[in-house]
Design an enzyme around this catalytic site. Structure first.
Site, PDB file in Angstrom:
ATOM      1  N   CYS A  12       0.840  -1.192   0.000  1.00  0.00           N
ATOM      2  CA  CYS A  12       0.000   0.000   0.000  1.00  0.00           C
ATOM      3  C   CYS A  12       0.876   1.242   0.000  1.00  0.00           C
ATOM      4  CB  CYS A  12      -0.880   0.021   1.234  1.00  0.00           C
ATOM      5  SG  CYS A  12      -2.183  -1.158   1.099  1.00  0.00           S
ATOM      6  N   PRO A  13       0.495   2.295  -0.655  1.00  0.00           N
ATOM      7  CA  PRO A  13      -0.761   2.472  -1.398  1.00  0.00           C
ATOM      8  C   PRO A  13      -0.614   2.207  -2.894  1.00  0.00           C
ATOM      9  CG  PRO A  13       0.333   4.570  -1.178  1.00  0.00           C
ATOM     10  CD  PRO A  13       1.281   3.543  -0.629  1.00  0.00           C
TER      11      PRO A  13
END
Lengths: 74, 353
Positions: A12-13
């Protein structure tokens, strides 16, 4: 048309960042299938789709820490 | 010793469980304040701070234990927090986030954790100790906000709680966005615990309660403090390489508990799998971990120690640290996310022109 974005292993992200990039190349009504495995993406990707007004046509956990979500571009 | 092991592990496991299920990630929260102008996770943090503040100062008023804010090593807090902020973006998670992601099977987080523990230990008792001490020498005598202003702590807490209540009220009044979710496969308690999306404000409330509980549990074993990640993480390595039992304290079991709680949560919800990062992510994770260890060591706390606990204690250290940590994440986000995407856009324009 359906485009497949395989971002397994990305933290992430980045799956969300990649999905945002990938959907730009699509026409309205086209679908983007994102295959990802970061747990936070289970929250951030559908939230982004909802905020942008895209439709989520399929959302499935396909295995241990593996998900697929299909987003239809508005 | 037995009590230390049990209460430390339980408190940590609860925290790890709640953070994993609630997707409580401060790195992502700070980053998204800048990238997507989304403040929800920051507001959630404020809720956790408010609850803990009221809880802990009530215990202090009841004379359960004493707390001294100490002095404020201002330069160390500013520089350390900023570097820590950069580090958590590179590592893909803050100190606590790294512990709980390690429990989800992310090898990148294992790498970040190794770097973090190494440098944190080097700062506490290794070759970096003289540097750490030199920077900490510049310090201001009072660290307590109430003491500096010359008012009662409860006045500051009351103002803060009212402000947080106002923010929460304003957020809850906003129209709800319908977010598509996974089809439920479980029912009842199993659905709530291992499947359902948790509201971040509820997650934060539970974290505030756990953070409050941490104080008396830790104090009972002789460690005056609440939740803490950096020193305990360093302590594990210090103990492993020296064999000195004195490095083992309540905090050590707390961080081990976070790992176990998250592992349990991830296993039970089908979210555990060993995931191997690509080379670039692995290297970034390691650099991130090193910066986290250096920054948190210097600042005297990470996003939990300073950002959640010292803020709740209404110290300058906590709030200044939180501010510079956020600035650090924004700076790193610019270089990691914003600039590459701008460059890509420019390149695309050149081609079409």
């Amino acid at each position: 048309m359906k485009k497949i974005l395989e971002v397994m292993g990305m933290v992430c992200p980045f799956p969300l960042v990649e999905a945002k990039e990938a959907i730009k190349d699509l026409h309205s009504g086209d679908e983007l299938e994102v295959q990802f495995d970061c747990t936070q993406g289970t929250e951030s990707i559908p939230r982004w789709a909802a905020e942008e007004g895209h439709e989520v046509t399929e959302y499935e956990q396909v295995g241990e820490a593996a998900w697929t979500i299909t987003i239809k571009k508005k | 010793m037995g009590q230390m092991v049990i209460t430390g592990l339980i408190c940590g496991a609860l925290l790890g469980f709640v953070m994993q299920r609630g997707r409580f990630c401060l790195t992502g929260g700070f980053r998204d304040m800048y990238l997507t102008k989304d403040n929800r996770m920051f507001y959630a943090l404020l809720i956790a701070i408010a609850i803990q503040s009221v809880g802990v100062y009530t215990l202090i008023s009841l004379k359960v234990f004493e707390f001294n804010a100490g002095s404020l090593p201002i330069v160390a807090v500013i520089v350390g927090s900023f570097i820590f902020g950069i580090g958590i973006i590179l590592a893909g998670g803050c100190a606590t986030g790294t512990w709980y992601r390690a429990g989800e099977g992310l090898i990148g987080s294992w790498i970040a954790l190794a770097g973090y523990m190494l440098v944190a230990a080097m700062m506490k008792s290794g070759v970096l100790l003289p540097l750490d001490m030199a920077i900490k020498e510049t310090s201001i005598e009072t660290n307590s906000i109430a003491e500096t202003i010359g008012v009662n702590n409860w006045l500051i807490i009351t103002i803060f709680v009212v402000a947080v209540a106002f923010i929460v009220y304003r957020e809850l009044k906003k129209p709800r966005l319908k977010i598509p979710g996974l089809k439920p496969k479980k029912t009842g308690l199993a659905h709530i615990l291992f499947e359902k999306r948790w509201n971040p404000f509820i997650t934060a409330t539970i974290i505030g309660v756990i953070a409050t509980l941490a104080w008396p549990l830790s104090v009972a074993t002789g460690r005056i403090g609440g939740l803490g990640i950096t020193t305990p993480s360093a302590n594990i390595l210090q103990f492993l390489v020296t064999g000195e039992i004195s490095f083992i304290n309540w905090g050590v079991f707390l961080v081990l508990g976070i790992f176990l709680g998250s592992l349990f949560a991830a296993k039970m919800s089908g979210e555990f799998r060993f995931r191997i990062p690509d080379t670039k992510t692995a290297i970034n994770s390691f650099y991130g971990g090193l910066m986290m260890g250096f920054g948190a060591g210097l600042a005297g706390g990470c996003s939990i120690g300073n950002g959640l606990v010292m803020t709740a204690m209404m110290t300058w250290q906590g709030w200044i640290s939180l501010g510079f940590m956020i600035l650090g994440t924004w700076t790193a986000s610019y270089f990691v996310f914003v600039r590459p995407s701008k460059k890509a856009k420019q390149a695309a324009q050149v081609i079409t022109a």
